[in-house]
Scaffold this motif. Structure first.
Motif, PDB file in Angstrom:
ATOM      1  N   CYS A  11     -20.577  -3.886 -11.637  1.00 31.32           N
ATOM      2  CA  CYS A  11     -20.345  -4.872 -12.457  1.00 31.32           C
ATOM      3  C   CYS A  11     -18.510  -5.457 -12.248  1.00 31.32           C
ATOM      4  CB  CYS A  11     -20.040  -3.854 -13.960  1.00 31.32           C
ATOM      5  SG  CYS A  11     -18.823  -2.912 -13.845  1.00 31.32           S
ATOM      6  N   ALA A  12     -18.593  -4.959 -11.582  1.00 32.47           N
ATOM      7  CA  ALA A  12     -17.410  -6.086 -11.503  1.00 32.47           C
ATOM      8  C   ALA A  12     -17.075  -7.302 -10.510  1.00 32.47           C
ATOM      9  CB  ALA A  12     -16.278  -5.495  -9.433  1.00 32.47           C
ATOM     10  N   THR A  13     -16.496  -8.300 -11.301  1.00 31.38           N
ATOM     11  CA  THR A  13     -16.783  -9.862 -11.569  1.00 31.38           C
ATOM     12  C   THR A  13     -16.279 -10.149  -9.555  1.00 31.38           C
ATOM     13  OG1 THR A  13     -16.173 -10.131 -13.201  1.00 31.38           O
ATOM     14  CG2 THR A  13     -15.766 -11.959 -11.492  1.00 31.38           C
ATOM     15  N   THR A  14     -15.705  -9.142  -8.884  1.00 32.98           N
ATOM     16  CA  THR A  14     -14.422  -9.571  -7.809  1.00 32.98           C
ATOM     17  C   THR A  14     -14.730  -8.571  -6.620  1.00 32.98           C
ATOM     18  OG1 THR A  14     -13.184 -11.079  -6.060  1.00 32.98           O
ATOM     19  CG2 THR A  14     -12.826 -10.200  -7.991  1.00 32.98           C
ATOM     20  N   TYR A  15     -14.953  -8.619  -5.586  1.00 31.43           N
ATOM     21  CA  TYR A  15     -14.200  -6.880  -4.732  1.00 31.43           C
ATOM     22  C   TYR A  15     -13.613  -7.595  -3.994  1.00 31.43           C
ATOM     23  CZ  TYR A  15     -14.786  -3.450  -2.083  1.00 31.43           C
ATOM     24  OH  TYR A  15     -14.546  -2.363  -0.751  1.00 31.43           O
ATOM     25  N   ILE A  16     -11.944  -6.968  -4.071  1.00 33.45           N
ATOM     26  CA  ILE A  16     -11.325  -7.867  -2.475  1.00 33.45           C
ATOM     27  C   ILE A  16     -10.924  -7.247  -1.780  1.00 33.45           C
ATOM     28  CG2 ILE A  16      -9.127  -9.067  -2.641  1.00 33.45           C
ATOM     29  CD1 ILE A  16      -9.479 -10.081  -5.658  1.00 33.45           C
ATOM     30  N   HIS A  17     -11.359  -6.940  -0.680  1.00 40.10           N
ATOM     31  CA  HIS A  17     -10.873  -6.330   0.121  1.00 40.10           C
ATOM     32  C   HIS A  17     -10.411  -6.451   1.777  1.00 40.10           C
ATOM     33  CE1 HIS A  17     -14.524  -5.611   2.386  1.00 40.10           C
ATOM     34  NE2 HIS A  17     -14.437  -6.208   0.749  1.00 40.10           N
ATOM     35  N   TYR A 149      -3.214  -3.642   7.765  1.00 41.72           N
ATOM     36  CA  TYR A 149      -4.126  -3.845   7.312  1.00 41.72           C
ATOM     37  C   TYR A 149      -3.971  -4.451   5.569  1.00 41.72           C
ATOM     38  CZ  TYR A 149      -7.939  -0.763   4.033  1.00 41.72           C
ATOM     39  OH  TYR A 149      -8.698  -0.318   2.927  1.00 41.72           O
ATOM     40  N   SER A 150      -3.683  -5.515   5.906  1.00 40.74           N
ATOM     41  CA  SER A 150      -4.038  -6.698   5.164  1.00 40.74           C
ATOM     42  C   SER A 150      -3.136  -6.338   4.099  1.00 40.74           C
ATOM     43  CB  SER A 150      -4.543  -7.198   4.347  1.00 40.74           C
ATOM     44  OG  SER A 150      -5.420  -7.934   5.565  1.00 40.74           O
ATOM     45  N   ASN A 151      -1.990  -6.564   3.229  1.00 35.93           N
ATOM     46  CA  ASN A 151      -0.950  -5.375   2.437  1.00 35.93           C
ATOM     47  C   ASN A 151      -1.093  -6.851   1.029  1.00 35.93           C
ATOM     48  OD1 ASN A 151       0.846  -2.911   2.681  1.00 35.93           O
ATOM     49  ND2 ASN A 151       0.560  -4.157   4.865  1.00 35.93           N
ATOM     50  N   PHE A 152      -1.400  -7.692   1.383  1.00 33.27           N
ATOM     51  CA  PHE A 152      -1.320  -9.184   0.726  1.00 33.27           C
ATOM     52  C   PHE A 152      -2.683  -8.594  -0.193  1.00 33.27           C
ATOM     53  CE2 PHE A 152      -2.734 -10.781   4.544  1.00 33.27           C
ATOM     54  CZ  PHE A 152      -4.116 -11.920   3.950  1.00 33.27           C
ATOM     55  N   GLN A 153      -3.808  -8.201   0.260  1.00 30.80           N
ATOM     56  CA  GLN A 153      -4.434  -7.834  -0.660  1.00 30.80           C
ATOM     57  C   GLN A 153      -4.251  -7.245  -2.201  1.00 30.80           C
ATOM     58  OE1 GLN A 153      -6.375  -3.558   0.787  1.00 30.80           O
ATOM     59  NE2 GLN A 153      -5.009  -3.174   2.105  1.00 30.80           N
ATOM     60  N   TRP A 154      -3.341  -6.352  -2.462  1.00 26.79           N
ATOM     61  CA  TRP A 154      -2.917  -6.529  -3.455  1.00 26.79           C
ATOM     62  C   TRP A 154      -1.764  -7.138  -4.168  1.00 26.79           C
ATOM     63  CZ3 TRP A 154      -1.622  -3.321   0.743  1.00 26.79           C
ATOM     64  CH2 TRP A 154      -2.541  -1.749   1.216  1.00 26.79           C
ATOM     65  N   LYS A 203       3.248  -8.185   8.391  1.00 24.71           N
ATOM     66  CA  LYS A 203       2.619  -9.084   8.090  1.00 24.71           C
ATOM     67  C   LYS A 203       1.199  -9.474   6.630  1.00 24.71           C
ATOM     68  CE  LYS A 203      -0.928 -11.723  10.985  1.00 24.71           C
ATOM     69  NZ  LYS A 203      -1.888 -11.866  11.443  1.00 24.71           N
ATOM     70  N   PHE A 204       2.881  -9.213   5.923  1.00 20.82           N
ATOM     71  CA  PHE A 204       2.556  -8.899   4.295  1.00 20.82           C
ATOM     72  C   PHE A 204       2.340  -9.976   3.247  1.00 20.82           C
ATOM     73  CE2 PHE A 204       6.436 -10.428   3.621  1.00 20.82           C
ATOM     74  CZ  PHE A 204       7.240 -10.696   2.500  1.00 20.82           C
ATOM     75  N   GLY A 205       2.272 -11.045   4.104  1.00 16.60           N
ATOM     76  CA  GLY A 205       1.898 -12.928   3.678  1.00 16.60           C
ATOM     77  C   GLY A 205       2.255 -12.839   2.655  1.00 16.60           C
TER      78      GLY A 205
END
Length: 219
Positions: A11-17, A149-154, A203-205
């Motif tokens: 049911c999620a609109t988007t899954y960000i990872h 591990y792409s800290n900008f994911q948050w 590399k937190f972006g």
């Protein structure tokens, strides 16, 4: 919106990872294979068992090591620098250690210091994009790689909210890059994050965000 880790729902609109643990394992193991010889010995430092992203990192790396004749022994550290030093020291007492692989960069400096304490050559090594590892890597000149591990994911979910409320389309699965920092790029990331603490992920972006790094360094 779902981000960081997946859940059992449609049911999620988007899954960000980020791309995921397998990508980390592949990048790091291939780096060690490219810089070592068949039969060389690697100590794999793992934080703890049962964490999905850590298990997939090790699963991918272990497969690549086995396929390329690299002897990799893995140990759980609890991210304890004292335990990391003990593991490395014990391994060095048993013979040569040619490489160090980590499923996360916590304690990378402790691992390097164990080689210094033993008075032996630095290993080929992977850590993470924490400032502590990048600084020690530059200081020692060892052959290294800093996976990410792409800290900008948050932060990305906030961008998704903004787009959704503006009526803009967002992808159902929003996959973020996680490209490692190489030796050629290391100095650029050290300069961009100058003054940040050792635990900061380079590399937190957010280098271009208003107030960086003053909001941290001037407080």
């Amino acid at each position: 919106m779902v981000f960081d880790r997946g859940v059992q729902t449609d049911c999620a609109t988007t899954y960000i990872h980020p791309i995921g643990g397998y990508a980390w394992g592949i990048d790091t193991a291939n780096f060690l294979v490219d810089n070592l010889e068949e039969g060389d010995k690697v100590v794999a430092l793992r934080i703890l068992p049962g964490v999905d992203v850590l298990e997939t990192r090790w699963a991918a790396a272990k497969k690549i090591f086995e396929e390329n004749g690299i002897e990799a022994d893995d140990f759980f550290t609890g991210a304890d620098p004292t335990e990391i030093k003990k593991i490395i020291t014990d391994a060095l007492n048993r013979g040569d250690v040619d490489g160090v692989w980590m499923d996360a960069g916590d304690g990378a400096v402790a691992a390097i210091e164990a080689f210094e304490d033993a008075g032996v050559d630095y290993p080929v090594m992977t850590g993470e994009d924490e400032m502590s590892f990048l600084r020690k890597w530059e200081e020692t000149g060892l052959t290294g790689l800093a996976p990410v591990y792409s800290n900008f994911q948050w932060r990305t979910p906030l961008l998704a909210v903004e787009k959704i409320f503006a009526g803009e389309e967002v992808p159902a699965e929003w996959v973020l890059p996680q490209t490692p920092i190489t030796e050629d790029e290391r100095s650029d990331y050290l300069a961009a994050n100058d003054g940040m603490p050792d635990g900061h992920y380079a590399k937190f972006g957010g280098e271009e965000l208003p107030g960086f790094p003053d909001a941290r360094t001037d407080r």
